[in-house]
Design a protein around this motif. Structure first.
Motif, PDB file in Angstrom:
ATOM      1  N   THR A   1     116.336-129.048 -15.486  1.00 27.06           N
ATOM      2  CA  THR A   1     116.567-127.857 -14.651  1.00 27.06           C
ATOM      3  C   THR A   1     118.016-127.841 -14.174  1.00 27.06           C
ATOM      4  N   ALA A   2     118.477-129.002 -13.690  1.00 27.31           N
ATOM      5  CA  ALA A   2     119.851-129.098 -13.173  1.00 27.31           C
ATOM      6  C   ALA A   2     120.871-128.828 -14.286  1.00 27.31           C
ATOM      7  N   LEU A   3     120.562-129.283 -15.512  1.00 26.03           N
ATOM      8  CA  LEU A   3     121.491-129.069 -16.628  1.00 26.03           C
ATOM      9  C   LEU A   3     121.563-127.586 -16.994  1.00 26.03           C
ATOM     10  N   PHE A   4     120.393-126.936 -17.016  1.00 22.91           N
ATOM     11  CA  PHE A   4     120.374-125.493 -17.296  1.00 22.91           C
ATOM     12  C   PHE A   4     121.173-124.733 -16.245  1.00 22.91           C
ATOM     13  N   ILE A   5     120.942-125.098 -14.983  1.00 27.14           N
ATOM     14  CA  ILE A   5     121.634-124.409 -13.891  1.00 27.14           C
ATOM     15  C   ILE A   5     123.138-124.656 -13.996  1.00 27.14           C
ATOM     16  N   SER A   6     123.510-125.879 -14.365  1.00 26.94           N
ATOM     17  CA  SER A   6     124.942-126.168 -14.495  1.00 26.94           C
ATOM     18  C   SER A   6     125.554-125.333 -15.613  1.00 26.94           C
ATOM     19  N   ALA A   7     124.793-125.144 -16.718  1.00 26.13           N
ATOM     20  CA  ALA A   7     125.288-124.315 -17.821  1.00 26.13           C
ATOM     21  C   ALA A   7     125.468-122.869 -17.365  1.00 26.13           C
ATOM     22  N   GLU A   8     124.513-122.381 -16.570  1.00 27.23           N
ATOM     23  CA  GLU A   8     124.608-121.019 -16.025  1.00 27.23           C
ATOM     24  C   GLU A   8     125.847-120.870 -15.144  1.00 27.23           C
ATOM     25  N   LEU A   9     126.074-121.875 -14.280  1.00 24.37           N
ATOM     26  CA  LEU A   9     127.218-121.807 -13.366  1.00 24.37           C
ATOM     27  C   LEU A   9     128.533-121.813 -14.138  1.00 24.37           C
ATOM     28  N   LYS A  10     128.581-122.681 -15.168  1.00 27.21           N
ATOM     29  CA  LYS A  10     129.800-122.765 -15.990  1.00 27.21           C
ATOM     30  C   LYS A  10     130.031-121.450 -16.741  1.00 27.21           C
ATOM     31  N   ALA A  11     128.934-120.875 -17.248  1.00 27.48           N
ATOM     32  CA  ALA A  11     129.046-119.611 -17.987  1.00 27.48           C
ATOM     33  C   ALA A  11     129.553-118.509 -17.060  1.00 27.48           C
ATOM     34  N   ASP A  12     129.046-118.487 -15.817  1.00 29.17           N
ATOM     35  CA  ASP A  12     129.506-117.489 -14.838  1.00 29.17           C
ATOM     36  C   ASP A  12     131.011-117.655 -14.594  1.00 29.17           C
ATOM     37  N   GLU A  13     131.425-118.932 -14.514  1.00 29.98           N
ATOM     38  CA  GLU A  13     132.845-119.225 -14.291  1.00 29.98           C
ATOM     39  C   GLU A  13     133.670-118.694 -15.470  1.00 29.98           C
ATOM     40  N   ALA A  14     133.167-118.895 -16.690  1.00 30.43           N
ATOM     41  CA  ALA A  14     133.875-118.442 -17.894  1.00 30.43           C
ATOM     42  C   ALA A  14     133.950-116.920 -17.951  1.00 30.43           C
ATOM     43  N   ILE A  15     132.833-116.274 -17.577  1.00 36.68           N
ATOM     44  CA  ILE A  15     132.812-114.804 -17.587  1.00 36.68           C
ATOM     45  C   ILE A  15     133.833-114.269 -16.587  1.00 36.68           C
ATOM     46  N   GLU A  16     133.850-114.881 -15.411  1.00 35.87           N
ATOM     47  CA  GLU A  16     134.780-114.451 -14.358  1.00 35.87           C
ATOM     48  C   GLU A  16     136.222-114.615 -14.843  1.00 35.87           C
TER      49      GLU A  16
END
Ligand SMILES: [Zn+2]
Length: 237
Positions: free
Chosen positions: A215-230
């Motif tokens: 779960t934590a790894l998925f969430i970390s991927a989501e956070l990183k992806a949001d950072e990349a999109i931004e």
């Protein structure tokens, strides 16, 4: 795990042989396995009726391979005999399993309350306090999920804080079915850790940790992806 082993004594070539119940859990990595026994030595000489033997043991897991000692008291009925009459319970040696927080930095930084609870649970598990660790991991999942949802939907903060975790997973994570499934699995096992009666007998604290980590790894991927999109959507200057 019972193994027939040779007991060696100081200053003699005489030996004994008997079945010893070698603990299958490695004290370093905390994982079960068929421990490899290399050698042994007793505390006292061959003629002592009361004695104890220590076995030199190696963890069979490829990513561990660490050595440790397992010792057992034993008794003989007559002097000079190599026959062991009785073997006692393993002598507790205090080793401390070191569990490290290997979760991605972004998760630990973004969700500090989760990080604290998770690390305390790791510490409890390392100390052998498996009951407390189970409750701790259950609490860690709750904080991870709620902190993440609040991070995504700050306008829902009060609502999320007061809502049951199961409802938050069902209602606020519907865009993320995989995170939903992982969190739900972790919570199901986690609830077993806190309640008097176990519902899921076939799952344990390691399974819960596995789901929690994923779960934590998925969430970390989501956070990183949001950072990349931004980052990539910034207007080029
Ligand atoms: Zn090991």
């Amino acid at each position: 795990m019972k193994q027939t082993l040779t007991v060696r004594y100081p200053q003699t070539s005489s030996t004994s042989s008997d079945e010893f119940d070698i603990d299958e859990f490695c004290p370093h990595c905390g994982q079960p396995g068929s421990q490899i026994v290399f050698s042994s030595m007793t505390y006292d000489s061959f003629n002592n009726l009361e004695n104890a033997v220590a076995f030199f043991v190696q963890c069979p897991r490829r990513n561990c391979k660490k050595f440790h000692i397992q010792a057992f008291p034993f008794r003989k009925n007559s002097f000079g005999s190599s026959t062991i009459a009785e073997i006692g319970k393993k002598i507790p040696y205090t080793y401390k399993v070191k569990h490290v927080n290997n979760l991605p930095e972004i998760v630990n930084i973004t969700f500090p309350a989760f990080k604290t609870i998770y690390e305390q649970s790791l510490e409890a598990e390392a100390q052998g306090l498996d009951q407390i660790a189970g409750i701790g991991y259950r609490k860690a999942i709750e904080f991870l999920i709620k902190e993440y949802v609040i991070h995504k939907q700050p306008e829902n903060e009060d609502n999320v804080k007061s809502k049951f975790l199961g409802k938050v997973i069902d209602e606020n994570l519907s865009e993320f079915p995989k995170i939903q499934a992982l969190a739900k699995a972790a919570v199901w096992i986690g609830n077993d850790e806190t309640h008097f009666v176990r519902v899921h007998e076939d799952k344990n604290i390691q399974d819960m940790k596995g789901f929690l980590t994923a779960t934590a790894l998925f969430i970390s991927a989501e956070l990183k992806a949001d950072e990349a999109i931004e980052f990539t959507s910034r207007t080029k200057s």
